[in-house]
Design a protein around this motif. Sequence first.
Motif, PDB file in Angstrom:
ATOM      1  N   VAL A 128      31.543  -7.753 -39.392  1.00 13.81           N
ATOM      2  CA  VAL A 128      32.072  -7.154 -38.274  1.00 13.81           C
ATOM      3  C   VAL A 128      33.662  -6.893 -38.566  1.00 13.81           C
ATOM      4  O   VAL A 128      34.114  -7.516 -39.668  1.00 13.81           O
ATOM      5  N   ASP A 129      34.199  -6.363 -37.774  1.00 13.07           N
ATOM      6  CA  ASP A 129      35.615  -5.674 -38.113  1.00 13.07           C
ATOM      7  C   ASP A 129      36.587  -7.021 -37.782  1.00 13.07           C
ATOM      8  O   ASP A 129      36.550  -7.313 -36.616  1.00 13.07           O
ATOM      9  N   LEU A 130      37.498  -7.339 -38.761  1.00 10.96           N
ATOM     10  CA  LEU A 130      38.269  -8.457 -38.437  1.00 10.96           C
ATOM     11  C   LEU A 130      39.587  -7.749 -37.996  1.00 10.96           C
ATOM     12  O   LEU A 130      40.351  -7.220 -38.963  1.00 10.96           O
ATOM     13  N   GLU A 131      39.910  -7.426 -36.909  1.00  8.92           N
ATOM     14  CA  GLU A 131      40.686  -6.425 -36.319  1.00  8.92           C
ATOM     15  C   GLU A 131      42.263  -6.891 -36.650  1.00  8.92           C
ATOM     16  O   GLU A 131      43.144  -6.264 -37.099  1.00  8.92           O
ATOM     17  N   ASP A 132      42.690  -8.167 -36.405  1.00 10.65           N
ATOM     18  CA  ASP A 132      43.904  -8.804 -36.922  1.00 10.65           C
ATOM     19  C   ASP A 132      43.614  -9.481 -38.307  1.00 10.65           C
ATOM     20  O   ASP A 132      44.605 -10.199 -38.676  1.00 10.65           O
ATOM     21  N   GLY A 133      42.703  -9.481 -38.853  1.00 13.99           N
ATOM     22  CA  GLY A 133      42.837 -10.078 -40.065  1.00 13.99           C
ATOM     23  C   GLY A 133      42.002 -11.508 -39.890  1.00 13.99           C
ATOM     24  O   GLY A 133      41.797 -12.329 -40.994  1.00 13.99           O
ATOM     25  N   THR A 134      41.897 -12.064 -38.789  1.00  8.65           N
ATOM     26  CA  THR A 134      41.308 -13.353 -38.632  1.00  8.65           C
ATOM     27  C   THR A 134      40.048 -13.296 -38.040  1.00  8.65           C
ATOM     28  O   THR A 134      39.287 -12.318 -37.638  1.00  8.65           O
ATOM     29  N   ILE A 135      39.207 -14.497 -38.084  1.00 11.71           N
ATOM     30  CA  ILE A 135      37.745 -14.423 -37.600  1.00 11.71           C
ATOM     31  C   ILE A 135      37.525 -14.452 -36.203  1.00 11.71           C
ATOM     32  O   ILE A 135      38.501 -15.421 -35.350  1.00 11.71           O
ATOM     33  N   PRO A 136      36.897 -13.634 -35.350  1.00 13.06           N
ATOM     34  CA  PRO A 136      36.837 -13.436 -33.893  1.00 13.06           C
ATOM     35  C   PRO A 136      36.256 -14.878 -33.384  1.00 13.06           C
ATOM     36  O   PRO A 136      35.599 -15.637 -33.971  1.00 13.06           O
ATOM     37  N   LEU A 137      36.829 -15.416 -32.373  1.00  9.21           N
ATOM     38  CA  LEU A 137      36.546 -16.569 -31.585  1.00  9.21           C
ATOM     39  C   LEU A 137      34.914 -16.704 -31.551  1.00  9.21           C
ATOM     40  O   LEU A 137      34.590 -17.945 -31.459  1.00  9.21           O
ATOM     41  N   PRO A 142      31.188 -21.011 -32.561  1.00 10.45           N
ATOM     42  CA  PRO A 142      29.941 -21.692 -32.779  1.00 10.45           C
ATOM     43  C   PRO A 142      30.072 -22.461 -34.105  1.00 10.45           C
ATOM     44  O   PRO A 142      29.124 -23.405 -34.365  1.00 10.45           O
ATOM     45  N   LEU A 143      30.589 -21.764 -35.243  1.00  6.82           N
ATOM     46  CA  LEU A 143      30.507 -22.315 -36.470  1.00  6.82           C
ATOM     47  C   LEU A 143      31.194 -23.760 -36.536  1.00  6.82           C
ATOM     48  O   LEU A 143      30.722 -24.726 -37.247  1.00  6.82           O
ATOM     49  N   PHE A 144      32.348 -23.521 -35.737  1.00  8.50           N
ATOM     50  CA  PHE A 144      33.032 -25.072 -35.716  1.00  8.50           C
ATOM     51  C   PHE A 144      32.231 -25.995 -35.010  1.00  8.50           C
ATOM     52  O   PHE A 144      32.075 -27.222 -35.576  1.00  8.50           O
ATOM     53  N   LEU A 145      31.749 -25.606 -33.686  1.00 10.79           N
ATOM     54  CA  LEU A 145      30.702 -26.587 -33.095  1.00 10.79           C
ATOM     55  C   LEU A 145      29.608 -26.944 -33.931  1.00 10.79           C
ATOM     56  O   LEU A 145      29.131 -28.276 -33.952  1.00 10.79           O
ATOM     57  N   GLU A 146      29.094 -26.206 -34.596  1.00  6.85           N
ATOM     58  CA  GLU A 146      27.775 -26.295 -35.569  1.00  6.85           C
ATOM     59  C   GLU A 146      28.063 -27.467 -36.470  1.00  6.85           C
ATOM     60  O   GLU A 146      27.232 -28.152 -37.269  1.00  6.85           O
ATOM     61  N   LYS A 147      29.506 -27.194 -37.016  1.00  9.98           N
ATOM     62  CA  LYS A 147      29.844 -28.355 -37.980  1.00  9.98           C
ATOM     63  C   LYS A 147      29.961 -29.835 -37.462  1.00  9.98           C
ATOM     64  O   LYS A 147      29.732 -30.706 -38.109  1.00  9.98           O
ATOM     65  N   GLU A 148      30.889 -29.733 -36.429  1.00  7.18           N
ATOM     66  CA  GLU A 148      31.401 -31.067 -36.064  1.00  7.18           C
ATOM     67  C   GLU A 148      30.230 -31.666 -35.094  1.00  7.18           C
ATOM     68  O   GLU A 148      30.461 -32.985 -35.316  1.00  7.18           O
TER      69      GLU A 148
END
Length: 208
Positions: A128-137, A142-148
């Motif tokens: 995906v396009d990282l518009e401001d260089g950061t990972i889209p919410l 979901p990656l954060f919740l999947e880990k925690e």
Amino acid sequence: MRYLVSREISVNPHEATRSREKLAEIVDELGPVIDEYPSWHPLVSNHEKFDRLLARLPGGHCGYSGLDHNVYFANGFITCPYRDPQKVIDAVNQLPPHRAARITAEQLDVQFYQPSALPVLIRCEWGVDLEDGTIPLAIAMPLFLEKEVPLWGAWNSCAENWDSMRPYILGSPHGRRSSLFVNQESGQAMKKVWEALIASGMFGPSYE
């Protein structure tokens, strides 16, 4: 730059120029140098074993092999082993497929760290396009919740507050609610979700 284009490499002006130009290309593609990844980042969480480990740097515990003299970027890293770079590439190719990103490895044809080192570039391609260089919410959350969330009832005896969890959720370096991985808006949303999880009591009493 000083670490990867060392004095030993700079003795040869032609090779040093090639190395500096390649490094500039890599930074432009993979983002700034970072200290540690969020524990949910595919570069440290995409492995089959130790699925409850909150790793923040790539290593054998994350499924890699042969890493040496590493420099980390927001969306990839360079490793400079002195022998058998194919060992690194093979380990990356054996990582499980990831739902949000593609991890690849290739040997570089320039000198990094030392003239005798054999540098390998590992990329995390988000698709995906990282518009401001950061990972889209929409990807980070979901990656954060999947880990925690799977840690609920596993081995946690108390709930870590936001301040103690920021390095794991935001990566390093980080601010109060943002980092080189997630912007202010995303970081604030992740903070609210984490505080809601803590308030639910699912991780036990709050750690003071």
